[in-house]
Every structure is written in structure tokens, then in C-alpha cells.
Design a protein around this motif. Sequence first.
Motif, short mmCIF file in Angstrom:
data_model
loop_
_atom_site.label_atom_id
_atom_site.label_comp_id
_atom_site.label_asym_id
_atom_site.label_seq_id
_atom_site.Cartn_x
_atom_site.Cartn_y
_atom_site.Cartn_z
N GLU A 53 23.62 23.13 -21.01
CA GLU A 53 24.19 24.46 -20.75
C GLU A 53 24.38 24.69 -19.26
O GLU A 53 25.42 25.20 -18.81
CB GLU A 53 23.28 25.54 -21.34
N PRO B 236 22.58 30.61 -15.53
CA PRO B 236 22.34 31.15 -16.87
C PRO B 236 21.00 31.89 -16.95
O PRO B 236 19.98 31.38 -16.49
CB PRO B 236 22.35 29.91 -17.77
N ALA C 208 27.93 25.16 -17.29
CA ALA C 208 28.19 26.32 -16.44
C ALA C 208 28.65 25.88 -15.05
O ALA C 208 29.55 26.50 -14.46
CB ALA C 208 26.93 27.18 -16.33
#
Length: 114
Positions: A41, A22, A45
Amino acid sequence: MNYPNYAKAIVLSYSIILDGWPTNIPFTSPWNIHMISKIQELRDALNVGTCAWKRLMRTELKKYKEDLERCRSDSGTSWKRKKAQREDTKSERPMKSSRKSNNDQDITWVAKES
């Protein structure tokens, strides 16, 4: 994983790259990411597969190495770092002292006759 030396230790050594990291998360060890939302996050991912290991083809690896060398030459650093010489190795080494002192005598073993 070796995050500080990722390019040399991981990409160049194993011909793999972590693709899809990311962009709003700095590429560092998860231990150094202090916001729960960013850790989640990154985890998501990795679980979904948007961030995954990818094997580089020879042409991709060659291009990656050229880009790396160009970036390093622009910044004035070298990824082929020379090993620093220790200060105590500049002079000659002192001679090793003998384990046997001057007062010791050689011991000779004699086999018993039966």
C-alpha cells in the motif's frame, strides 16, 4: 531516511515534508513494517503520487515549527536536546607523558662536507 528525527533532520533542515503518508500505516522505516499488504500500500501510494515530497513555503514551515514546539512543550520534551557531559570529563585531564624517556639523548644531524 532518518525516521526517528524526521521533524528536525528532514522537515526543519530541508523545508520538505512527506505528504500523504497512509494513515493506517505507522510513520516508521519500511524495514519496521512487517505486513506485506501495508508495504504494498505504501509503495502504491508513492508510485501513484498520493504520497509525495512537498516543499514547504516559509509560512508553512513557520506554522509546522510552532506546532512542533507546542506539541513538545505539551508532552514535556524538548527537540533542542542538550548534549550530555561524559563522566570522565568532570575531572582535570592528566598531563601527557613525554615521548622521550630520560635515557634517550637528543640526536643531532650533521651534514657531511664533500
